[in-house]
Motif scaffolding. Sequence first.
Motif, PDB file in Angstrom:
ATOM      1  N   TYR A 173      -1.287  -5.177   7.433  1.00 29.20           N
ATOM      2  CA  TYR A 173      -1.153  -6.630   7.348  1.00 29.20           C
ATOM      3  C   TYR A 173       0.307  -7.028   7.509  1.00 29.20           C
TER       4      TYR A 173
ATOM      5  N   LEU B 191       6.610  -9.664   5.087  1.00 29.02           N
ATOM      6  CA  LEU B 191       6.084  -8.529   4.334  1.00 29.02           C
ATOM      7  C   LEU B 191       5.035  -7.790   5.149  1.00 29.02           C
TER       8      LEU B 191
ATOM      9  N   SER C 114     -11.475  -1.321   5.261  1.00 29.17           N
ATOM     10  CA  SER C 114     -12.652  -2.014   4.756  1.00 29.17           C
ATOM     11  C   SER C 114     -13.856  -1.114   4.663  1.00 29.17           C
TER      12      SER C 114
ATOM     13  N   GLY D  34     -14.953  -2.751  -3.085  1.00 29.86           N
ATOM     14  CA  GLY D  34     -14.371  -4.005  -2.628  1.00 29.86           C
ATOM     15  C   GLY D  34     -12.920  -4.139  -2.991  1.00 29.86           C
ATOM     16  N   ARG D  35     -12.421  -3.201  -3.773  1.00 26.03           N
ATOM     17  CA  ARG D  35     -11.044  -3.354  -4.225  1.00 26.03           C
ATOM     18  C   ARG D  35     -10.078  -3.247  -3.063  1.00 26.03           C
ATOM     19  N   ASN D  36     -10.112  -2.122  -2.317  1.00 26.87           N
ATOM     20  CA  ASN D  36      -9.291  -1.956  -1.120  1.00 26.87           C
ATOM     21  C   ASN D  36      -7.875  -2.465  -1.331  1.00 26.87           C
ATOM     22  N   GLU D  37      -7.203  -1.897  -2.332  1.00 25.12           N
ATOM     23  CA  GLU D  37      -5.898  -2.387  -2.743  1.00 25.12           C
ATOM     24  C   GLU D  37      -4.896  -2.397  -1.617  1.00 25.12           C
ATOM     25  N   GLN D  38      -4.144  -3.473  -1.531  1.00 23.91           N
ATOM     26  CA  GLN D  38      -3.068  -3.589  -0.555  1.00 23.91           C
ATOM     27  C   GLN D  38      -1.751  -3.190  -1.207  1.00 23.91           C
TER      28      GLN D  38
ATOM     29  N   PHE E 279       2.330  -3.189  -0.696  1.00 20.83           N
ATOM     30  CA  PHE E 279       3.313  -3.957   0.055  1.00 20.83           C
ATOM     31  C   PHE E 279       4.623  -3.187   0.214  1.00 20.83           C
ATOM     32  N   GLY E 280       5.255  -3.415   1.340  1.00 23.43           N
ATOM     33  CA  GLY E 280       6.612  -2.957   1.543  1.00 23.43           C
ATOM     34  C   GLY E 280       7.597  -3.936   0.926  1.00 23.43           C
TER      35      GLY E 280
ATOM     36  N   TYR F 109     -13.087 -11.317  -6.153  1.00 16.08           N
ATOM     37  CA  TYR F 109     -12.084 -10.368  -6.626  1.00 16.08           C
ATOM     38  C   TYR F 109     -10.811 -11.131  -6.947  1.00 16.08           C
TER      39      TYR F 109
ATOM     40  N   TYR G 130      -6.467  -6.178 -11.814  1.00 19.07           N
ATOM     41  CA  TYR G 130      -7.525  -6.422 -10.836  1.00 19.07           C
ATOM     42  C   TYR G 130      -8.825  -6.636 -11.600  1.00 19.07           C
TER      43      TYR G 130
END
Lengths: 118, 111
Positions: free
Chosen positions: A33, A91, A98, A103-107, A109-110, B32, B49
């Motif tokens: 992203y 960012l 996916s 459903g969490r699919n944590e992002q 970040f840099g 979420y 979360y």
Amino acid sequence: EAGVVQSPRYKIIEKKQPVAFWCNPISGHNTLYWYRQNLGQGPELLIRYENEEAVDDSQLPKDRFSAERLKGVDSTLKIQPAELGDSAVYLCASSLGSGYGSGRNEQFFGPGTRLTVL
Amino acid sequence: QKEVEQDPGPLSVPEGAIVSLNCTYSNSAFQYFMWYRQYSRKGPELLMYTYSSGNKEDGRFTAQVDKSSKYISLFIRDSQPSDSATYLCAMKVAGANNLFFGTGTRLTVIP
């Protein structure tokens, strides 16, 4: 394990100049992203990649912004020409993808690239 | 109207105080709910979360979601100077990847 790497960390350019930002996601993360974070605001999505395919670029100003993710790993975001209003922190984030059930699919970040357009 | 609203603060509290941070949202499809912490000159990092309604506790942090009111909260107990940061709420629809962020609340904990 290394996190999301971005470069440069800071960039100052004059308006109408081109600029490019680079991102290396966490190894094995298929989704990448690019966000823009204006001063005092939350991040706003510009584009999302699933592997090398841009699957959501609806918020990317296509007249001056472009992005690529060759080979589905590193990504570059370019602005040409830059305008005063482009001053922001850009960012990059990555996540497993996916297809990973939860459903969490944590992002993750840099640190971002802080762009100042004079 | 933005989909996610958050009071930008700034918020200043003495060390040891209980901090309450809040967000409201308009999209009832959000399932979420996340809280990110962002230190100065750094990217956001996931703090808490929660899926759907309810409470979740992790150490000094408690996240609450009230879907009927479209309202989420983050509580910090025994706040420390190291908690000084901007706190961003974020949320997303089930099955989607895109996050919608609030503006962030800047918190300062004074020793």
